[in-house]
Design a protein around this motif. Structure first.
Motif, mmCIF file in Angstrom:
data_model
loop_
_atom_site.group_PDB
_atom_site.id
_atom_site.type_symbol
_atom_site.label_atom_id
_atom_site.label_comp_id
_atom_site.label_asym_id
_atom_site.label_seq_id
_atom_site.Cartn_x
_atom_site.Cartn_y
_atom_site.Cartn_z
ATOM 1 N N ASN A 63 -34.756 -10.736 19.450
ATOM 2 C CA ASN A 63 -34.945 -10.960 20.868
ATOM 3 C C ASN A 63 -35.354 -9.557 21.273
ATOM 4 O O ASN A 63 -35.395 -9.339 22.461
ATOM 5 C CB ASN A 63 -33.491 -11.150 21.532
ATOM 6 C CG ASN A 63 -32.573 -10.078 21.589
ATOM 7 O OD1 ASN A 63 -33.063 -9.135 20.878
ATOM 8 N ND2 ASN A 63 -31.511 -10.301 22.179
ATOM 9 N N GLY A 64 -36.016 -8.952 20.500
ATOM 10 C CA GLY A 64 -36.697 -7.563 20.855
ATOM 11 C C GLY A 64 -35.669 -6.188 21.075
ATOM 12 O O GLY A 64 -36.227 -5.394 21.364
ATOM 13 N N SER A 65 -34.647 -6.669 20.626
ATOM 14 C CA SER A 65 -33.676 -5.668 20.856
ATOM 15 C C SER A 65 -33.534 -4.590 19.438
ATOM 16 O O SER A 65 -33.013 -3.597 19.363
ATOM 17 C CB SER A 65 -32.237 -5.878 20.901
ATOM 18 O OG SER A 65 -31.898 -6.728 19.728
ATOM 19 N N GLY A 66 -34.383 -5.074 18.462
ATOM 20 C CA GLY A 66 -34.489 -4.368 17.288
ATOM 21 C C GLY A 66 -33.476 -4.897 16.379
ATOM 22 O O GLY A 66 -33.457 -4.428 15.125
ATOM 23 N N ASN A 67 -32.788 -5.864 16.683
ATOM 24 C CA ASN A 67 -31.726 -6.520 15.737
ATOM 25 C C ASN A 67 -32.353 -7.912 15.477
ATOM 26 O O ASN A 67 -31.989 -8.951 16.356
ATOM 27 C CB ASN A 67 -30.204 -6.635 16.493
ATOM 28 C CG ASN A 67 -29.345 -6.901 15.512
ATOM 29 O OD1 ASN A 67 -29.492 -7.736 14.222
ATOM 30 N ND2 ASN A 67 -28.065 -7.149 15.835
ATOM 31 N N PRO A 68 -32.842 -8.242 14.386
ATOM 32 C CA PRO A 68 -33.263 -9.568 14.066
ATOM 33 C C PRO A 68 -32.351 -10.660 13.844
ATOM 34 O O PRO A 68 -32.634 -11.736 14.049
ATOM 35 C CB PRO A 68 -34.342 -9.476 12.621
ATOM 36 C CG PRO A 68 -33.734 -8.227 12.081
ATOM 37 C CD PRO A 68 -33.165 -7.507 13.253
ATOM 38 N N ASN A 69 -31.092 -10.249 13.623
ATOM 39 C CA ASN A 69 -29.947 -11.261 13.703
ATOM 40 C C ASN A 69 -29.773 -11.845 14.958
ATOM 41 O O ASN A 69 -28.915 -12.912 15.028
ATOM 42 C CB ASN A 69 -28.847 -10.611 12.964
ATOM 43 C CG ASN A 69 -28.865 -10.167 11.451
ATOM 44 O OD1 ASN A 69 -29.915 -10.540 11.012
ATOM 45 N ND2 ASN A 69 -28.343 -9.106 11.260
ATOM 46 N N MET B 229 -42.060 -10.522 17.833
ATOM 47 C CA MET B 229 -40.831 -9.869 18.193
ATOM 48 C C MET B 229 -39.759 -10.841 18.738
ATOM 49 O O MET B 229 -38.621 -10.852 18.229
ATOM 50 C CB MET B 229 -40.756 -8.657 19.225
ATOM 51 C CG MET B 229 -41.344 -7.269 18.710
ATOM 52 S SD MET B 229 -41.337 -5.886 19.742
ATOM 53 C CE MET B 229 -40.637 -6.379 21.440
ATOM 54 N N MET B 230 -40.304 -11.669 19.465
ATOM 55 C CA MET B 230 -39.216 -12.623 20.049
ATOM 56 C C MET B 230 -39.105 -13.710 19.249
ATOM 57 O O MET B 230 -37.928 -14.320 19.036
ATOM 58 C CB MET B 230 -40.031 -13.487 21.216
ATOM 59 C CG MET B 230 -40.343 -12.630 22.392
ATOM 60 S SD MET B 230 -38.757 -11.799 23.052
ATOM 61 C CE MET B 230 -37.897 -12.988 23.558
ATOM 62 N N LYS B 231 -39.981 -14.010 18.288
ATOM 63 C CA LYS B 231 -39.813 -14.998 16.998
ATOM 64 C C LYS B 231 -38.896 -14.458 15.990
ATOM 65 O O LYS B 231 -37.797 -15.332 15.566
ATOM 66 C CB LYS B 231 -41.093 -15.167 16.262
ATOM 67 C CG LYS B 231 -41.048 -16.590 15.646
ATOM 68 C CD LYS B 231 -42.528 -16.629 14.527
ATOM 69 C CE LYS B 231 -43.630 -17.271 15.666
ATOM 70 N NZ LYS B 231 -44.874 -17.472 15.111
ATOM 71 N N ASN B 232 -38.551 -13.318 15.778
ATOM 72 C CA ASN B 232 -37.926 -12.573 14.775
ATOM 73 C C ASN B 232 -36.771 -12.185 15.234
ATOM 74 O O ASN B 232 -35.843 -11.714 14.532
ATOM 75 C CB ASN B 232 -38.625 -11.510 13.973
ATOM 76 C CG ASN B 232 -39.796 -11.902 13.019
ATOM 77 O OD1 ASN B 232 -39.877 -13.176 12.653
ATOM 78 N ND2 ASN B 232 -40.851 -11.062 13.327
#
Length: 141
Positions: free
Chosen positions: A52-58, A47-50
């Motif tokens: 910040n864990g907020s559900g928004n990979p951008n 999650m952290m790699k893709n």
């Protein structure tokens, strides 16, 4: 909790918040601590790699110290620009106040020049009827 946060690359408050929201599964121990499965830690790392864990990979976390320092410098420059603009605004206000005072003083002088400011001569005291009549009889009127 701190070990799991360190290994996953998150902070303890973030990890705690995710556990409370159900984003991360963890087993609560009798002493109040949490036991997090190693597979969950791997999932958190992903999650952290893709993102910040907020559900928004951008929304990726800043990965370098240079990016952070560049952003801090930019914020500092923006604050300096705001301070400069505040100084200009204060200078303009001060000039406007000075010009307003000058205008009022000139207006007062003009009003004084345009109106009759001469002192009026004191009026003669009105004479009584008898004194006037007596002066007519004596031929002084």
């Amino acid at each position: 909790m701190s070990q799991a946060a360190r290994e996953s690359g998150t902070s303890k408050p973030t990890l705690s918040r995710w556990i409370a929201k159900g984003k991360v599964s963890a087993e609560r121990q009798q002493d109040g601590s949490y036991l997090i499965d190693p597979s969950e830690l791997d999932r958190i790392k992903d999650m952290m790699k893709n993102g910040n864990g907020s559900g928004n990979p951008n929304m990726k976390q800043s990965e370098t110290q240079q990016e952070t320092s560049a952003l801090r410098r930019e914020v500092e420059l923006l604050r300096e620009r705001l301070d400069d603009k505040d100084g200009v605004i204060n200078d303009l206000r001060r000039r406007l106040d000075d010009e307003t005072e000058e205008r009022r003083a000139a207006q007062t002088k003009l009003t004084a020049l345009l109106t009759d400011q001469r002192a009026t001569a004191p009026q003669k005291a009105t004479e009584g009827r008898l004194a006037r009549a007596w002066s007519i009889l004596r031929g002084k009127a």
